[in-house]
Structure formats: C-alpha cells, structure tokens
Design an enzyme around this catalytic site. Structure first.
Site, mmCIF file in Angstrom:
data_model
loop_
_atom_site.group_PDB
_atom_site.id
_atom_site.type_symbol
_atom_site.label_atom_id
_atom_site.label_comp_id
_atom_site.label_asym_id
_atom_site.label_seq_id
_atom_site.Cartn_x
_atom_site.Cartn_y
_atom_site.Cartn_z
ATOM 1 N N SER A 127 11.282 -4.628 3.601
ATOM 2 C CA SER A 127 10.220 -4.538 4.609
ATOM 3 C C SER A 127 9.392 -3.281 4.415
ATOM 4 O O SER A 127 9.907 -2.242 3.968
ATOM 5 C CB SER A 127 10.845 -4.527 6.008
ATOM 6 O OG SER A 127 9.901 -4.167 6.997
ATOM 7 N N TYR A 152 16.145 -1.177 12.405
ATOM 8 C CA TYR A 152 15.764 -2.275 11.515
ATOM 9 C C TYR A 152 15.366 -1.737 10.145
ATOM 10 O O TYR A 152 15.836 -2.228 9.112
ATOM 11 C CB TYR A 152 14.616 -3.073 12.132
ATOM 12 C CG TYR A 152 14.009 -4.079 11.186
ATOM 13 C CD1 TYR A 152 14.716 -5.216 10.810
ATOM 14 C CD2 TYR A 152 12.736 -3.879 10.663
ATOM 15 C CE1 TYR A 152 14.163 -6.134 9.935
ATOM 16 C CE2 TYR A 152 12.179 -4.795 9.793
ATOM 17 C CZ TYR A 152 12.890 -5.922 9.429
ATOM 18 O OH TYR A 152 12.336 -6.838 8.553
#
Length: 343
Positions: A127, A152
């Site tokens: 990501s 995350y």
C-alpha cells in the site's frame, strides 16, 4: 496454469480474477466474506466469477493455518496473487486485532503455503500508506518507509519485510505492489469516493477532512489490474534491495496514476458527474491520514512497459454509472441466500 487469488470476493481480487479468466487461466479464489463492509456486495462480485467454468472458490480465512495448509496440499498453484487483507486506516484504530490476524498471521500462512509448494511467483498487495508522512514527492520505492502513521501501514510494511526474508531464505520470487487509492465500479464502500457519491446522491452532507487540503493519487481499477497481469509472468530474478549482498528474488513497485488531485477538485468532479452539489462539513485531519500521496512509477514503466493513465473524469464517470445502476436494483436476495453454499 492455475493461479490462486486470495481475497477473490474483494474489490481488486474480483477484477484480477475476472481478467485472469479472460486470459485463459484457471483461477482458485478464496475469501472469508467478512462483514467489514456489506457482504452482499462481495457475494454479487463472487457470483459473476462462480459462473465461469475455470473458476473454483473456497470460503477460507487466511488466518486459519489448518485450512490454508490444506488448500495448498490439495492444489498446485503455479502462481499466487495475494490480495486478502484487513483494509482501512481508521478501522485499525478501533480493531487492531483484525489486522494482526489477517495482515500478519494470514500473510505468514500464505508464505508458508508458497514455501511448501515452491511457488513460481508470489505477487502481493502492499500500500502507498507505507510512505507515511514522507514529504519528498513523488514517492519512490527507494525512499525510506520506516515511519508508518497507522497500524494498517505498519502491517503492510511488515509484509514487505517478511516477504523479503522468505525470498532470501527459500528463493521464492516475490513482488510487492504498493497500490495508490484504488477506485472504480464494484469498489469498497468504506473508501472516500464511494462515501461521497453515496451521500451526495442521497442528499446527505459529506465530511471533508483536513478542510480539503489533501491530495490523493487516485488510480482506476483497470490500471491496477493491468499492472498485476503484466508483472505476474515476470518473476524477479534478482533483488531490488540496495544491499548488494541480498540473494532474495524480490521486487517492489508503485502502481499509481502519478497525478495527485486535490480533494476539493475530486469532489467537484463527483458533483459534475452526478449533476448535484455536495453539502460539505469541514473536518480536521484524522489520525492515520497523510496530506499527500504521489506515485513514482518509473520502475513499472521500465520493467513491464505500463503506465497507469486513466483520467479521473473517466474513472469517476464509470463509477457513478455503476453506482446508480447497482443501487437502483431491488434487494439481491439470491446473493444473500447463496452465502451458505460457499464452503
């Protein structure tokens, strides 16, 4: 060739599976169809895949080591596209255990399966969040990513480190892909663009964080899929690590539209495509958010000859058309009932 796609009922997993089937591959998809967002949307994606004869599905939670081990023992996968993960930055502030279970333990279980099978290539989703609050733009894969600002992001960085270690130890070719704000039809309802369209279409106000003073490198789903299918048949033969002593068969790419757009401009495009005006509630920056994302995609261009280039106006138009058609349909009872049949 049979390819395992984890998270096949998810947004990116659905489109990757669909494209691989169109290219003539056999695809085994797995997903736990959790309730992080409306499972009906996941089931409606999945029903389209199930209709294809070259697609098989198993309802598996990747954090369940026994089931993952059994999956690899009973099947032979030439390649694995690992997209299953607990997504979302803000949700990680409320439910951190979901991230350790799926993004850490689950990722390790997939790596163990690849090690046991000596998989020819593992492509996994990372990501743009790993860049944290880096101020240097555009973000390059050579930049330091040691200061994540959300759990995350930390789990995604951990995935990259663990994958590198496994590749070094067991000589498994692995490629990590740092996605930049993926959007498009069949997208995730927790994403800002989906929330904006949903709220504006239903005459509700939208919350605009950091008073709109943010930029995002919005990347259309077709560009993400194109990057994946081009990278999949090209496993790395050397390491991209700056450490010249590394023997890992490992590579990291950014996949982004490399054209960051201001949030308020983004909202204007949505308003134009909907033909409606948003009522905006300005909010401060939220924990875990970053002011800008901006992808350097030179490695992607040089290595696989592809540069994401879908204009935002085109992508948002397609999303709005899908959204209005999908949510104008009556409740999808068959899809809801079908969940019990997916084992």
């Amino acid at each position: 060739m049979t390819i395992l796609v984890t998270g096949a009922a998810g947004f990116v997993g659905f489109f990757v599976s669909k494209r691989l089937l169109e290219l003539g591959f056999s695809v085994c998809g797995i997903d736990n169809i959790n309730s992080y967002y409306d499972p009906r949307l996941k089931l409606d994606r999945l029903n389209q895949l199930i209709a294809q004869p070259q697609f098989t599905f198993r309802k598996i939670d990747i954090s369940d080591k026994t089931n993952v081990d059994q999956l690899f023992a009973e099947n032979e996968f030439q390649a694995v596209v690992h997209l299953a993960a607990q997504a979302g930055v803000r949700y990680s502030l409320e439910n951190p255990t979901a991230y350790s279970d799926s993004n850490l333990s689950g990722f390790l279980n997939i790596l163990e399966g690849c090690r046991a099978q000596e998989t020819e290539h593992l492509v996994f989703a990372s990501s743009s969040s790993v860049y944290g609050s880096n101020r240097k733009v555009p973000f390059s894969v050579e930049d330091s990513v040691d200061r994540p600002v959300s759990l995350y992001a930390a789990t995604k960085k951990a995935n990259e480190l663990i994958a590198h270690a496994y590749s070094q130890l067991y000589q498994i070719p692995m490629t990590g892909l740092r996605f930049f704000t993926v959007y498009g039809p069949w997208g995730r309802p927790d994403m800002a663009y989906f929330k904006f369209v949903n709220a504006i279409a239903n005459t509700r106000p939208i919350e605009v964080y950091n008073h709109g003073k943010m930029k995002r490198d919005f990347t259309y789903i077709d560009d993400i899929v194109e990057g994946i299918v081009r990278i999949l048949p090209q496993p790395p033969t050397t390491s991209s690590s700056p450490d010249s002593n590394s023997s890992a068969l490992y590579k990291i790419y950014n996949i982004g539209n490399h054209q960051p757009v201001e949030l308020l401009k983004f909202i204007e495009i949505i308003e134009d495509k909907l033909g409606m005006t948003a009522k905006k509630i300005m909010k401060p920056m939220q924990p875990g958010d970053v002011p800008t994302t901006y992808a350097d995609v030179n490695d992607l261009i040089n290595d696989v000859g592809f540069c994401p280039n879908t204009p935002l106006e085109v992508g948002i138009q397609k999303f709005v058309e899908w959204y209005l058609a999908y949510y104008a349909c009556p409740a999808k009872a068959p899809a809801q009932a079908a969940v019990a049949s997916y084992t």
